[in-house]
Motif scaffolding. Structure first.
Motif, PDB file in Angstrom:
ATOM      1  N   GLN A  78      -0.949  -1.122 -32.257  1.00 24.84           N
ATOM      2  CA  GLN A  78      -1.991  -0.158 -32.627  1.00 24.84           C
ATOM      3  C   GLN A  78      -1.975   1.044 -31.685  1.00 24.84           C
ATOM      4  OE1 GLN A  78      -4.084  -3.708 -32.643  1.00 24.84           O
ATOM      5  NE2 GLN A  78      -5.549  -3.063 -34.196  1.00 24.84           N
ATOM      6  N   ILE A 117     -11.384   2.976 -26.847  1.00 29.78           N
ATOM      7  CA  ILE A 117     -11.055   4.398 -26.753  1.00 29.78           C
ATOM      8  C   ILE A 117      -9.598   4.526 -26.311  1.00 29.78           C
ATOM      9  CG2 ILE A 117     -11.651   6.604 -25.655  1.00 29.78           C
ATOM     10  CD1 ILE A 117     -13.964   5.328 -27.240  1.00 29.78           C
ATOM     11  N   SER A 155     -17.666  -6.746 -32.861  1.00 27.80           N
ATOM     12  CA  SER A 155     -16.937  -5.579 -33.359  1.00 27.80           C
ATOM     13  C   SER A 155     -16.736  -4.666 -32.162  1.00 27.80           C
ATOM     14  CB  SER A 155     -17.742  -4.842 -34.426  1.00 27.80           C
ATOM     15  OG  SER A 155     -17.817  -5.639 -35.574  1.00 27.80           O
ATOM     16  N   ARG A 156     -15.488  -4.328 -31.890  1.00 31.47           N
ATOM     17  CA  ARG A 156     -15.174  -3.537 -30.691  1.00 31.47           C
ATOM     18  C   ARG A 156     -14.568  -2.200 -31.071  1.00 31.47           C
ATOM     19  NH1 ARG A 156     -17.448  -5.545 -25.953  1.00 31.47           N
ATOM     20  NH2 ARG A 156     -17.042  -7.777 -25.766  1.00 31.47           N
ATOM     21  N   GLU A 157     -14.864  -1.210 -30.256  1.00 31.51           N
ATOM     22  CA  GLU A 157     -14.237   0.088 -30.376  1.00 31.51           C
ATOM     23  C   GLU A 157     -13.545   0.400 -29.072  1.00 31.51           C
ATOM     24  OE1 GLU A 157     -16.533   3.166 -33.267  1.00 31.51           O
ATOM     25  OE2 GLU A 157     -16.660   3.554 -31.130  1.00 31.51           O
ATOM     26  N   LYS A 169      -8.610   9.019 -29.578  1.00 33.22           N
ATOM     27  CA  LYS A 169      -8.725   8.263 -30.836  1.00 33.22           C
ATOM     28  C   LYS A 169      -9.419   6.943 -30.544  1.00 33.22           C
ATOM     29  CE  LYS A 169      -6.148  11.072 -33.422  1.00 33.22           C
ATOM     30  NZ  LYS A 169      -6.737  11.854 -34.509  1.00 33.22           N
ATOM     31  N   LYS A 170      -9.733   6.204 -31.608  1.00 36.01           N
ATOM     32  CA  LYS A 170     -10.372   4.903 -31.438  1.00 36.01           C
ATOM     33  C   LYS A 170      -9.601   3.829 -32.191  1.00 36.01           C
ATOM     34  CE  LYS A 170     -14.949   6.725 -30.601  1.00 36.01           C
ATOM     35  NZ  LYS A 170     -16.256   7.073 -31.174  1.00 36.01           N
ATOM     36  N   ILE A 171      -9.613   2.627 -31.631  1.00 38.36           N
ATOM     37  CA  ILE A 171      -9.067   1.453 -32.321  1.00 38.36           C
ATOM     38  C   ILE A 171     -10.238   0.511 -32.558  1.00 38.36           C
ATOM     39  CG2 ILE A 171      -7.627  -0.609 -32.081  1.00 38.36           C
ATOM     40  CD1 ILE A 171      -5.704   1.044 -30.355  1.00 38.36           C
ATOM     41  N   LYS A 172     -10.436   0.106 -33.808  1.00 36.34           N
ATOM     42  CA  LYS A 172     -11.524  -0.827 -34.118  1.00 36.34           C
ATOM     43  C   LYS A 172     -10.963  -2.239 -34.256  1.00 36.34           C
ATOM     44  CE  LYS A 172     -14.732   2.461 -35.991  1.00 36.34           C
ATOM     45  NZ  LYS A 172     -15.230   3.207 -37.124  1.00 36.34           N
ATOM     46  N   VAL A 206     -12.251  -0.060 -22.918  1.00 35.18           N
ATOM     47  CA  VAL A 206     -13.243  -0.748 -23.753  1.00 35.18           C
ATOM     48  C   VAL A 206     -14.648  -0.317 -23.339  1.00 35.18           C
ATOM     49  CG1 VAL A 206     -13.207  -2.842 -22.289  1.00 35.18           C
ATOM     50  CG2 VAL A 206     -14.156  -2.962 -24.603  1.00 35.18           C
ATOM     51  N   LYS A 207     -15.410   0.113 -24.356  1.00 37.82           N
ATOM     52  CA  LYS A 207     -16.837   0.388 -24.129  1.00 37.82           C
ATOM     53  C   LYS A 207     -17.554  -0.950 -24.222  1.00 37.82           C
ATOM     54  CE  LYS A 207     -18.778   3.867 -26.388  1.00 37.82           C
ATOM     55  NZ  LYS A 207     -19.053   4.843 -27.494  1.00 37.82           N
ATOM     56  N   SER A 227     -12.143  -6.526 -34.784  1.00 37.32           N
ATOM     57  CA  SER A 227     -13.108  -7.618 -34.933  1.00 37.32           C
ATOM     58  C   SER A 227     -12.559  -8.798 -34.153  1.00 37.32           C
ATOM     59  CB  SER A 227     -13.256  -8.011 -36.408  1.00 37.32           C
ATOM     60  OG  SER A 227     -13.824  -6.949 -37.117  1.00 37.32           O
TER      61      SER A 227
END
Ligand code: ZN
Length: 139
Positions: free
Chosen positions: A24, A133, A129-131, A6-9, A43-44, A11
């Protein structure tokens, strides 16, 4: 064994912004029916990092002060000389901290201490803005 991704977005404000993401990650885990396993958050991007801390305002300031000591924002960085983006300090801090954290879980609960929260730190020199994983492996 099952793998769920899943992803957590997020800011962020950048500039060593320290964000408690425990709830989260726990929310992602609780939506699975996995009992035991390990959850990894990654973190990407090369100017963010993850660790755990007792998340309270004093330690948030202490961590910022610590990174300012080991990789000062105003230091001389070859990265800035080459790329002119001014975030050499952010890359060095992120590499030092590392881009991921893994937490074991039992009965669908992460094995964190009462005063141990998962934090994402955005070291970059601008808001991002971060995504993140979130990969859960378990059964
Ligand atoms: Zn850069």
């Amino acid at each position: 064994m099952t793998v769920i991704t899943k992803k957590i977005k997020l800011s962020t404000k950048g500039d060593t912004d320290i964000i408690d993401i425990t709830w989260q990650v726990a929310a992602v885990l609780s939506k699975t029916d996995l009992s035991n396993g390990i959850v990894t958050v990654f973190v990407k991007g090369s100017t963010g990092g993850l660790t755990t801390v007792e998340y309270e305002p004093g330690l948030v300031q202490d961590i910022k002060a610590f990174f300012e000591k080991i990789a000062p924002k105003s230091g001389l960085y070859e990265h800035n000389v080459r790329w002119h983006d001014g975030n050499g300090y952010a890359h060095v801090r992120a590499s030092f901290l590392g881009p991921s954290i893994s937490v074991p879980f039992i009965k669908n609960q992460m094995e964190l201490g009462t005063w141990q929260q998962i934090i994402f730190i955005d070291f970059d020199n601008r808001p991002r803005s971060r995504e993140l994983i979130v990969q859960i492996m378990g059964e």
